[in-house]
Design a protein around this motif. Structure first.
Motif, short mmCIF file in Angstrom:
data_model
loop_
_atom_site.label_atom_id
_atom_site.label_comp_id
_atom_site.label_asym_id
_atom_site.label_seq_id
_atom_site.Cartn_x
_atom_site.Cartn_y
_atom_site.Cartn_z
N GLY A 14 -7.32 -2.35 -21.32
CA GLY A 14 -6.58 -1.67 -20.25
C GLY A 14 -5.08 -1.77 -20.38
N MET A 15 -4.57 -2.87 -20.94
CA MET A 15 -3.12 -3.04 -21.07
C MET A 15 -2.48 -2.02 -22.00
N PHE A 65 0.81 -1.22 0.00
CA PHE A 65 0.00 0.00 0.00
C PHE A 65 0.84 1.27 0.00
N GLU A 66 2.17 1.12 -0.02
CA GLU A 66 3.02 2.30 -0.11
C GLU A 66 3.00 2.89 -1.51
N ASN A 67 2.83 2.02 -2.52
CA ASN A 67 2.76 2.48 -3.90
C ASN A 67 1.47 1.94 -4.50
N LYS A 68 0.41 2.73 -4.37
CA LYS A 68 -0.90 2.28 -4.83
C LYS A 68 -0.96 2.16 -6.34
N PHE A 69 -0.07 2.84 -7.05
CA PHE A 69 -0.04 2.73 -8.51
C PHE A 69 0.37 1.32 -8.93
N ILE A 70 1.44 0.82 -8.34
CA ILE A 70 1.87 -0.55 -8.65
C ILE A 70 0.82 -1.56 -8.20
N LEU A 71 0.22 -1.32 -7.03
CA LEU A 71 -0.83 -2.22 -6.55
C LEU A 71 -1.99 -2.26 -7.54
N GLY A 72 -2.36 -1.09 -8.06
CA GLY A 72 -3.45 -1.04 -9.03
C GLY A 72 -3.11 -1.75 -10.33
N ILE A 73 -1.89 -1.53 -10.82
CA ILE A 73 -1.45 -2.21 -12.04
C ILE A 73 -1.45 -3.73 -11.83
N SER A 74 -0.98 -4.14 -10.67
CA SER A 74 -0.89 -5.57 -10.38
C SER A 74 -2.27 -6.21 -10.30
N LEU A 75 -3.19 -5.53 -9.62
CA LEU A 75 -4.54 -6.06 -9.54
C LEU A 75 -5.18 -6.16 -10.92
N PHE A 76 -4.94 -5.15 -11.74
CA PHE A 76 -5.51 -5.16 -13.09
C PHE A 76 -4.87 -6.25 -13.95
N SER A 77 -3.55 -6.35 -13.90
CA SER A 77 -2.85 -7.36 -14.70
C SER A 77 -3.25 -8.76 -14.28
N VAL A 111 2.80 -6.21 -24.70
CA VAL A 111 2.21 -6.57 -25.99
C VAL A 111 1.81 -8.04 -26.01
N ASP A 112 2.61 -8.87 -25.34
CA ASP A 112 2.31 -10.30 -25.27
C ASP A 112 0.96 -10.54 -24.59
N ILE A 113 0.69 -9.82 -23.53
CA ILE A 113 -0.59 -9.96 -22.83
C ILE A 113 -1.73 -9.56 -23.76
N ILE A 114 -1.58 -8.45 -24.47
CA ILE A 114 -2.64 -7.98 -25.37
C ILE A 114 -2.92 -9.00 -26.47
#
Length: 578
Positions: free
Chosen positions: A263-264, A43-55, A121-124
């Protein structure tokens, strides 16, 4: 190194020397040492947490498909449309396993592809493939389309389970890596949970029976006749339950896949992959964006130079070993490097054993065939067993949460050991109860309830241990230049094991408690393997991980490392701190 980055290395280098010209850099300047450990650090870096949850939607798709197929297989309108799959244990196993063997192939081929086009790109691309496969399944009018859809979706799911944990590991810092990657398993369990309850709800569309006016004439289960799609379906098809009861759950997975694919486009590239491609300025920008700090921030620049140093070292060592290797030969050499010595082979063995035990301890047998299993344990196959399966999904997800909290504080080995011991005990008890009382559960209601309780306790033991850690360990035991290749091998192992489990479980479930005893045996083997063979990787730097596997660099390699560090203006330990 780009010219604009040169002043930074000079600045860092000047900070490394005290008045006597000796190095005096504290470890606190190294990028990996900042921030809190584990769950609190998320929770120190909510941006990475958000990206991780989305990915992690990639993991959600995997979990959803795992769960939805178990419920679809017991829906009567599905049986009326595909009676051979519904009644034949071998075909049922192949229906499940077609996706799994395709996923095994996808995980294998995705390693070099992912290195070439990048994680993002691989994920997309794999989302597009998944959309095609899911559409074929949801709209299937014959078994050919159904199996084709399973195969196409499997290619994508295998690739996604390879690339997503690697992407999460590469954007995270060492102190939260375990917790962050374990979000992949949380997403898988959430996908399973959602699929269970959606399928449970849609199974009531038009009623829970294909033709309520026609009595069942199928084989007896717990003393009662069951649905036979060859004799219990009117000439015009089902008059009660509609085909929407199974088509809607299969089609629902298109929605999260679309969200992930769109989203990716807005997600950052992996800075480590960008450096490997020679795109250093872009890598620094993405790293700054991920850490939510300016590009000229000291810790951001240190971390960036650490990545550059590791990539440069790997590239120069590989070039020196294979000076005339072309692109194809370079790819082959990465596989050969993983078995070039015992320490490197041990990494592959540990990674593959982790993924193999994750499957052969029986969790996916219960996920794929949960309604069937609960039906065999005395619950009504049309309603109560589906509801129990939904509750099983809730327990599965909630029991994963402790791993996110404990993984980076308590460590990997304690969780693996306690989880394997608990799974072994529960499976042995369930196997014994099924063997002794399974032929007549109605006369032994207490034994049936005990068996169901221990199935849930087994789920808890597996979900906090082997389920999440199976994704964490492979993502952290390989050096950067071999990471994609190593993870592709370990991920393909999980899919090959998954394929075998999905194929043989329907057959084993027809033979008393044999399936549970076999899974208990693998749980015991997993326990012994961790005790005797697995090193602890919690919070280890790369140097310490190498030492844990006995993979110590030679004097020449160490001198090479030190030369790169000095040239970049880094502390000597920095290269080994990723």
């Amino acid at each position: 190194m780009p010219q604009s980055l040169a002043p930074l290395s000079n600045l860092i280098e000047s900070k490394q020397e005290d008045g006597n010209g000796t190095r005096s850099v504290s470890n606190s300047v190294l990028a990996g040492s900042e921030g809190r450990v584990g769950f609190r650090g998320l929770f120190e870096n909510k941006f990475i947490l958000g990206i991780s949850l989305f990915s992690s939607l990639g993991g959600f798709l995997f979990g959803y498909d795992q769960g939805v197929v178990s419920n679809v297989l017991v829906i009567e309108s599905f049986g009326a449309k595909f009676p051979a799959i519904y009644t034949n244990a071998t075909l049922k196993g192949w229906f499940v396993s077609t996706l799994l063997v395709a996923a095994w192939f996808g995980a294998n081929v995705n390693g070099p592809v992912c290195d070439k086009i990048g994680r993002k790109v691989d994920i997309i691309c794999n989302v597009v493939i998944f959309l095609l496969g899911s559409s074929l399944q949801a709209g299937a009018t014959s078994p050919v389309y159904l199996f084709a859809g399973r195969a196409v979706a499997g290619l994508a799911i295998g690739s996604l389970t390879h690339v997503v944990p690697m992407y999460l590991a590469e954007i995270s810092s060492a102190k939260i890596r375990g917790s962050l990657v374990s979000l992949q398993q949380l997403a898988i369990t959430f996908g399973i949970l959602v699929s269970y309850w959606i399928a449970y709800g849609t199974s009531h569309i038009g009623g829970t029976r294909c033709a309520p006016e026609i009595p069942y004439t199928g084989a007896l289960l717990n003393g009662r006749p069951t649905f036979d799609p060859y004799t219990d379906v009117p000439p015009g098809g089902c008059t009660g339950q509609t085909q929407a009861s199974w088509r809607i759950p299969l089609a629902f997975q298109l929605f999260p896949a679309l969200c992930l694919g769109i989203g990716m486009f807005f997600m950052p590239y992996s800075p480590r992959w960008l450096v490997e491609q020679g795109r250093e300025e872009e890598a620094l920008g993405e790293l700054s964006r991920l850490r939510r700090k300016p590009a000229d921030n000291h810790s951001v620049r240190i971390e960036f130079l650490e990545i550059m140093a590791e990539v440069r070292f790997a590239r120069e060592v590989t070039k020196a070993a294979y000076p005339n290797a072309g692109p194809v030969r370079q790819t082959i050499n990465k596989y050969l490097a993983l078995i070039s010595s015992w320490p490197k082979s041990k990494r592959i063995i540990v990674g593959c054993l982790t993924m193999m035990f994750q499957q052969f301890m029986g969790i996916n047998a219960l996920i794929y065939y949960a309604p069937t299993i609960f039906g065999q344990l005395g619950l009504d196959p049309n309603t109560t067993s589906l509801f129990a399966t939904g509750v099983y999904g809730i327990v599965n997800m909630l029991a994963t949460l402790p791993a996110i909290v404990l993984l980076d504080s308590l460590g990997r080995r304690p969780l693996l050991i306690s989880g394997a011991a608990g799974c072994f005990t529960c499976l042995a008890i369930v196997g014994s109860l099924v063997t002794v009382y399974g032929k007549d559960w109605s006369a032994h209601a207490i034994a049936a309830r005990m068996a169901i309780v221990f199935v849930f306790i087994y789920d808890v033991n597996f979900s906090y241990s082997w389920a999440p850690i199976g994704w964490v360990i492979p993502s952290e035991i390989f050096p950067l230049h071999l990471r994609s290749t190593g993870i592709s091998i370990t991920t393909s192992t999980t899919w090959l094991s998954n394929f075998v489990v999905g194929l043989v479980t329907p057959i084993m479930l027809d033979v008393g408690g044999m399936a549970y005893f076999i899974f208990a045996g693998f749980s015991l083997a997993a326990l012994l393997s961790v005790l005797l063979f697995f090193p602890e990787t919690k919070g280890r730097t790369l140097e310490e991980t190498d030492a844990a596997f006995g993979d110590n660099v030679t004097d020449r390699e160490r001198e090479h490392m030190e030369g790169i560090c000095r040239e970049l203006g880094l502390p000597i330990r920095a290269l080994l701190n990723l």
